[in-house]
Scaffold this motif. Structure first.
Motif: not given
Lengths: 184, 306
Positions: A169-170, A173-180
């Motif tokens: 899950h972390q 979340q980290m991938f999402h943070n980088i993509t956005t």
């Protein structure tokens, strides 16, 4: 009139972490001479670097050459200009995948299955990732691998079920943070 | 007792299981305590760098951030994990944009990394921290007369770590010699086995594995002592029959991961050394050693006491 500045292919590559020194290549060819798998490359590493600098994006990314890099780092250990050719090859692979190039190699599918396994489980689930790869490429090729898979299974080296860890899950979340683009 | 943070890497739960079991078996006799990171996740290895470099470095940094909390050196047996963990450390020092992106990603999940973790390979820990002399002193079954080709593979020594030569390393031969075995000349000891592409480019990888097996056998090796990398061990051991099928060869070379041969020399049995997990069974080759009586006191200890 508005003029949009589009970064060149070379700029695009040089902006990827570890690839910033590509401009310092002196084309000595030590990378190609050292490459473990050079015999399989239509364009060996030295030539790939020259092609990137010449802006030959489609020729580089439509070729299977870069996908033969086995990450053995002989080129990188020997490069007199410290330009990290192995990292450049992986950077090119990432651009090819992102921009949906379709070079004639199955390694693209293998890398995608590998990444998906990490996203889903947090760790590589070897059996699942190989199964996905073979189903997407050539299920019949998997038959050839059966004796080996069976011997790994009988030696308790091929668990059939994934072990999904909480940490996944972390990771997502980290991938999402980088993509956005982070919190900015 | 020496304490380390321990990161096994994903393969150790599957194809690398025997290597992992042997590492755990020798840790106590070697006075090292490997404290596995809790809820660790994949380091990304090299394929993830071919998908997205920033994301790859971020998931590597999660491992480093977890390790930093322990305040200990981070030890891994997998050469691929070792290289990428090292790389993340180095790149984030130089590339401030990358460091910031990774920092933001870590912060979003409540983690932080200050760049202080020292990443180490378990073979280097055995060589430098335990030491070959101390190792020799613990030997209960000298592996006398066993001719071995010591295989380091690529990422244990490259790109650059400063512990040993990047192209002609020597650690494993010294460790094997400390156990009483006889390392043979093995020119291809730091050449790649190709296992990162063994699934998608099987024929190419088999070609590389064939060269390694041929080179070891030609130099008179009865077995290969491989580094702890689960990919190297699996390539040489489990793919040997596929090499024989493709090249009409008859290799039957047991591949002993270095903790396995250390385990035998320290007096552990076949199962404790996880040798039952090897596809090419070393039982016949090792039976003279496994059946030999364990010396009550190791020869080197006797000499020290005398």
């Amino acid at each position: 009139m508005e003029t949009k500045l589009k970064p060149s292919f070379l700029d695009e590559v040089a902006s990827i972490p570890a690839c910033g020194k590509i401009n310092e290549c002196v084309q000595c060819g030590v990378c190609s001479g050292s490459c473990t798998t050079a015999a399989h490359w239509e364009h060996p590493p030295r030539k790939i670097i020259a092609m990137v600098r010449a802006g030959m994006k489609d020729e580089v990314l439509n070729s299977s050459s870069i996908w033969y890099c086995v990450s053995c780092y002989l080129c990188t250990a020997r490069c007199p200009r410290d330009i990290k050719p192995a990292n450049i090859m992986h950077a090119l692979e990432a651009i090819a995948l992102k921009e949906n190039y379709r070079p004639p190699t199955k390694t693209t599918t293998m890398y995608r299955s590998f990444a998906r396994s990490i996203e889903q489980n947090g760790r590589i689930y070897e059996f699942g990732f190989m199964l996905e790869y073979f189903l997407k490429t050539n299920p019949f090729a998997a038959l050839k691998m059966l004796p080996m898979a069976f011997s790994l299974l009988t030696h308790k080296r091929m668990p059939l079920l994934p072990k999904a860890v909480k940490g996944r899950h972390q990771l997502n979340q980290m991938f999402h943070n980088i993509t956005t683009g982070g919190s900015r | 007792m020496r304490y380390y943070a321990y990161y096994p890497g994903c393969s150790m739960e599957a194809t690398g299981a025997p290597v992992e079991k042997a590492i755990k078996a020798i840790a106590k006799p070697l006075d090292i305590e490997l404290m596995e990171l809790e809820d660790w996740t994949c380091c990304g290895s090299s394929p993830f760098s071919g998908v997205d470099k920033v994301k790859a470095m971020a998931i590597t940094a999660r491992v480093l951030a977890q390790a930093e909390k322990t305040g200990l050196d981070l030890v891994t047996p997998c050469s691929s994990c070792y290289t990428i963990l090292h790389e993340a450390n180095e790149l984030m020092k130089d590339d401030h944009k990358l460091a910031w992106q990774v920092h933001e990603a870590l912060t979003s999940v409540g983690l932080n990394y200050n760049g202080t973790v020292k990443v180490r390979h378990i073979v280097e820990v055995i060589y430098n921290d335990v030491g070959v002399e101390a190792l020799a002193a613990k030997v209960k079954r000298p592996m006398t007369g066993l001719k071995v080709a010591c295989y380091h593979g690529c990422q244990q020594v490259r790109p650059e770590y400063g512990y040993d030569d990047r192209e002609y390393p020597d650690w494993l031969a010294r460790i094997a010699a400390a156990l009483g075995a006889e390392p043979v000349n093995f020119p291809l000891k730091a050449k790649c086995c190709g296992s990162s592409l063994v699934i998608s480019e099987t024929d190419m990888a088999l070609e590389l594995i064939h060269k390694l097996l041929e080179n070891a056998a030609d130099n008179g090796a009865q077995a290969i002592v491989s580094t702890t990398c689960p990919l190297c061990h699996t390539a040489l051991d489990a793919y040997q029959s596929a090499v024989n099928g493709k090249y009409k060869s008859h290799f039957n070379l047991p591949v002993l991961a270095v903790p396995q041969i250390i385990a035998v020399a320290l007096g552990l049995d076949f199962k404790q050394a996880a040798l039952d997990g090897n596809v090419i069974s070393p039982r016949k080759l090792l039976s003279p050693y496994l059946n030999s009586k364990i010396a009550a006191q190791a020869p080197a200890q006797k000499a020290a006491a005398g």
